[in-house]
Write a protein that holds these residues in place. Structure first.
Motif, PDB file in Angstrom:
ATOM      1  N   PRO A  52       1.087  -1.122  -0.176  1.00 28.23           N
ATOM      2  CA  PRO A  52       0.269  -0.179  -0.154  1.00 28.23           C
ATOM      3  C   PRO A  52       0.855   1.289  -0.232  1.00 28.23           C
ATOM      4  CG  PRO A  52      -0.805  -1.913   1.351  1.00 28.23           C
ATOM      5  CD  PRO A  52      -0.018  -2.083   1.462  1.00 28.23           C
ATOM      6  N   ILE A  53       1.926   1.729   0.586  1.00 29.67           N
ATOM      7  CA  ILE A  53       2.886   2.609   0.743  1.00 29.67           C
ATOM      8  C   ILE A  53       2.975   2.458  -0.746  1.00 29.67           C
ATOM      9  CG2 ILE A  53       4.990   1.374   0.955  1.00 29.67           C
ATOM     10  CD1 ILE A  53       5.554   3.936   2.712  1.00 29.67           C
ATOM     11  N   ASP A  54       3.773   1.705  -1.524  1.00 26.07           N
ATOM     12  CA  ASP A  54       3.964   2.164  -2.931  1.00 26.07           C
ATOM     13  C   ASP A  54       3.281   2.381  -3.650  1.00 26.07           C
ATOM     14  OD1 ASP A  54       6.847   1.641  -2.263  1.00 26.07           O
ATOM     15  OD2 ASP A  54       5.952  -0.823  -2.087  1.00 26.07           O
ATOM     16  N   LEU A  55       1.876   2.643  -3.480  1.00 22.22           N
ATOM     17  CA  LEU A  55       0.769   2.904  -4.270  1.00 22.22           C
ATOM     18  C   LEU A  55       0.048   3.610  -3.834  1.00 22.22           C
ATOM     19  CD1 LEU A  55      -0.121  -1.548  -5.010  1.00 22.22           C
ATOM     20  CD2 LEU A  55       0.931  -0.034  -5.696  1.00 22.22           C
ATOM     21  N   PHE A  56       0.644   4.487  -3.405  1.00 22.36           N
ATOM     22  CA  PHE A  56      -0.771   5.962  -3.085  1.00 22.36           C
ATOM     23  C   PHE A  56      -0.688   6.724  -4.342  1.00 22.36           C
ATOM     24  CE2 PHE A  56      -3.533   8.020  -0.577  1.00 22.36           C
ATOM     25  CZ  PHE A  56      -3.287   8.994  -1.067  1.00 22.36           C
ATOM     26  N   PRO A  57      -1.326   7.135  -5.392  1.00 23.33           N
ATOM     27  CA  PRO A  57      -0.767   7.917  -6.239  1.00 23.33           C
ATOM     28  C   PRO A  57      -0.202   9.279  -6.082  1.00 23.33           C
ATOM     29  CG  PRO A  57      -3.404   7.466  -6.455  1.00 23.33           C
ATOM     30  CD  PRO A  57      -2.904   6.455  -4.705  1.00 23.33           C
ATOM     31  N   VAL A  58       1.013   9.166  -6.468  1.00 23.22           N
ATOM     32  CA  VAL A  58       1.628  10.675  -7.099  1.00 23.22           C
ATOM     33  C   VAL A  58       2.276  10.832  -5.802  1.00 23.22           C
ATOM     34  CG1 VAL A  58       1.546  13.046  -6.872  1.00 23.22           C
ATOM     35  CG2 VAL A  58      -0.361  11.304  -8.115  1.00 23.22           C
ATOM     36  N   PHE A  59       2.218  10.924  -4.591  1.00 21.20           N
ATOM     37  CA  PHE A  59       2.192  10.611  -3.589  1.00 21.20           C
ATOM     38  C   PHE A  59       3.111   9.423  -2.840  1.00 21.20           C
ATOM     39  CE2 PHE A  59      -1.488  13.133  -2.792  1.00 21.20           C
ATOM     40  CZ  PHE A  59      -0.942  14.652  -1.817  1.00 21.20           C
ATOM     41  N   SER A  60       3.008   8.702  -3.395  1.00 24.83           N
ATOM     42  CA  SER A  60       4.065   7.471  -2.874  1.00 24.83           C
ATOM     43  C   SER A  60       5.281   7.865  -3.883  1.00 24.83           C
ATOM     44  CB  SER A  60       3.728   5.631  -3.463  1.00 24.83           C
ATOM     45  OG  SER A  60       2.224   5.597  -2.498  1.00 24.83           O
ATOM     46  N   PHE A  61       5.231   8.200  -5.323  1.00 31.01           N
ATOM     47  CA  PHE A  61       6.234   8.564  -6.719  1.00 31.01           C
ATOM     48  C   PHE A  61       6.934   9.066  -5.956  1.00 31.01           C
ATOM     49  CE2 PHE A  61       8.158  10.859  -9.982  1.00 31.01           C
ATOM     50  CZ  PHE A  61       8.613   9.778 -10.478  1.00 31.01           C
ATOM     51  N   LEU A  62       6.684  11.143  -5.006  1.00 31.44           N
ATOM     52  CA  LEU A  62       7.338  11.757  -4.647  1.00 31.44           C
ATOM     53  C   LEU A  62       8.041  11.544  -3.569  1.00 31.44           C
ATOM     54  CD1 LEU A  62       4.893  14.431  -5.000  1.00 31.44           C
ATOM     55  CD2 LEU A  62       6.900  14.434  -6.574  1.00 31.44           C
ATOM     56  N   ILE A  63       7.124  10.310  -2.472  1.00 33.92           N
ATOM     57  CA  ILE A  63       7.907  10.096  -1.329  1.00 33.92           C
ATOM     58  C   ILE A  63       8.895   9.690  -1.535  1.00 33.92           C
ATOM     59  CG2 ILE A  63       7.434   8.708   0.957  1.00 33.92           C
ATOM     60  CD1 ILE A  63       4.397  10.056   0.620  1.00 33.92           C
ATOM     61  N   GLN A  64       9.178   8.429  -2.448  1.00 33.30           N
ATOM     62  CA  GLN A  64      10.332   7.783  -2.701  1.00 33.30           C
ATOM     63  C   GLN A  64      10.971   8.421  -3.764  1.00 33.30           C
ATOM     64  OE1 GLN A  64       7.177   3.656  -2.409  1.00 33.30           O
ATOM     65  NE2 GLN A  64       8.218   3.679  -3.773  1.00 33.30           N
ATOM     66  N   LYS A  65      11.032   9.662  -4.546  1.00 29.51           N
ATOM     67  CA  LYS A  65      11.864  10.585  -5.438  1.00 29.51           C
ATOM     68  C   LYS A  65      11.736   9.684  -6.642  1.00 29.51           C
ATOM     69  CE  LYS A  65      14.402  12.640  -1.310  1.00 29.51           C
ATOM     70  NZ  LYS A  65      15.379  12.989  -0.494  1.00 29.51           N
ATOM     71  N   GLY A  66      11.116   8.688  -6.837  1.00 30.32           N
ATOM     72  CA  GLY A  66      10.972   8.363  -8.013  1.00 30.32           C
ATOM     73  C   GLY A  66      11.537   7.007  -8.659  1.00 30.32           C
ATOM     74  N   VAL A  67      11.927   6.282  -6.824  1.00 31.16           N
ATOM     75  CA  VAL A  67      12.560   4.853  -7.497  1.00 31.16           C
ATOM     76  C   VAL A  67      12.434   4.284  -6.378  1.00 31.16           C
ATOM     77  CG1 VAL A  67      15.017   6.284  -7.919  1.00 31.16           C
ATOM     78  CG2 VAL A  67      14.386   5.892  -5.693  1.00 31.16           C
ATOM     79  N   CYS A  68      12.072   2.504  -7.167  1.00 32.39           N
ATOM     80  CA  CYS A  68      11.693   1.432  -5.880  1.00 32.39           C
ATOM     81  C   CYS A  68      12.425   1.725  -4.952  1.00 32.39           C
ATOM     82  CB  CYS A  68      12.068   0.291  -7.023  1.00 32.39           C
ATOM     83  SG  CYS A  68      11.649  -1.472  -6.033  1.00 32.39           S
ATOM     84  N   ARG A  69      11.992   0.720  -4.286  1.00 30.80           N
ATOM     85  CA  ARG A  69      12.400   1.217  -2.639  1.00 30.80           C
ATOM     86  C   ARG A  69      13.195  -0.170  -1.948  1.00 30.80           C
ATOM     87  NH1 ARG A  69       9.685  -0.180   1.694  1.00 30.80           N
ATOM     88  NH2 ARG A  69       7.281  -1.189   0.048  1.00 30.80           N
ATOM     89  N   VAL A  70      13.188  -0.912  -2.988  1.00 30.45           N
ATOM     90  CA  VAL A  70      13.751  -2.038  -2.595  1.00 30.45           C
ATOM     91  C   VAL A  70      14.937  -2.182  -3.983  1.00 30.45           C
ATOM     92  CG1 VAL A  70      13.851  -4.877  -3.009  1.00 30.45           C
ATOM     93  CG2 VAL A  70      11.529  -3.814  -2.678  1.00 30.45           C
TER      94      VAL A  70
END
Length: 270
Positions: A52-70
């Motif tokens: 769920p933390i990876d899938l919140f629209p727009v905000f997940s992309f911004l929080i993760q700075k556009g990269v996969c957490r893994v």
């Protein structure tokens, strides 16, 4: 401070649009790949199932700075762009509220057109599944008033509006054997004509070519300018012969005419 109901509903429809945009991304990426829409989303690089933390629209992309957490690989910018645009358009539909059935119809139409736009931009082809759905809905609206749930008898011109807009594109496709323009663009104009009617449809037709020409010439100018300045931006050379997807221009013109009521024919001959 008291917040009005309209503001609350506006925020709701914007967030709803973000969520629908996230689903549209799934449709776009999985269409014609053999994957169904029910499977869990995964990172396209490492295959990690997204939470769920990876899938919140727009905000997940911004929080993760556009990269996969893994795996830290870059996430396609398409995800937040599609989500945000869908959110904005859904909010705009709410702000131009006419009736609940009309809002639902507009949500469906916008979702289809977003899929067509992005898919054509990515792959250079308009998928039949979505353009035929758009055509079918447009044709039904000729006979059915969505606001009153009543039958309406279309005029002959209303019935011919779709074929009139599609015919020139079909002829260009035939004459060029698909080199100048795609058959999918003719299908798209068939739906545009039936949905907008002849006057607004012709306006969208003209706008699409004007916008397409402006964007194409601007891209050529930009690339040549960067070449002169010896800047290596990693952008391939664009010439007058470069194929540029046309569906995005058709759909942008459709949105301008549909939402803002721009009618070239009425403007020229009031």
């Amino acid at each position: 401070m008291e917040i009005s109901l309209e503001v609350i509903l506006g925020v709701f429809f914007f967030i709803f649009g973000l969520l629908i945009g996230s689903f549209l991304n799934v449709v776009i990426f999985r269409h014609n790949t053999g994957k169904n829409l029910s499977g869990r989303s995964k990172c396209q690089s490492c295959g990690k199932t997204l939470g769920p933390i990876d899938l919140f629209p727009v905000f997940s992309f911004l929080i993760q700075k556009g990269v996969c957490r893994v795996c830290k690989s870059r996430i396609s910018i398409q995800y937040p762009i599609v989500e945000f645009i869908t959110g904005v358009l859904f909010l705009f539909i709410f702000l131009t509220y006419i009736s609940i059935p009309k809002i639902i119809l507009d949500f469906i139409i916008i979702s289809l057109l977003i899929i067509i736009t992005v898919y054509d931009f990515r792959h250079g082809i308009i998928p039949n599944t979505f353009v035929y759905t758009f055509i079918g809905i447009s044709f039904i609206t000729l006979f059915f008033n969505i606001n009153t749930f009543s039958y309406t008898e279309p005029s002959l011109m209303a019935l011919l509006s779709g074929p009139i807009l599609a015919l020139p594109i079909w002829l260009l496709w035939q004459l060029s054997k698909g080199r100048w323009i795609g058959l999918g663009d003719a299908k798209l104009f068939l739906g545009v004509g039936w949905f907008l009617g002849i006057s607004a449809g012709v306006t969208a037709f003209a706008l699409s070519f004007w916008i397409g020409a402006l964007v194409g010439l601007s891209l050529i100018f930009f690339i040549r300018l960067m070449s002169i300045k010896k800047l290596n931006l990693g952008v391939k050379d664009i010439t007058i012969k470069t194929e540029i997807p046309f569906a995005p221009f058709i759909i942008l013109s459709f949105l301008i005419v549909y939402f803002f009521g721009f009618d070239l024919i009425s403007f020229i001959a009031p």
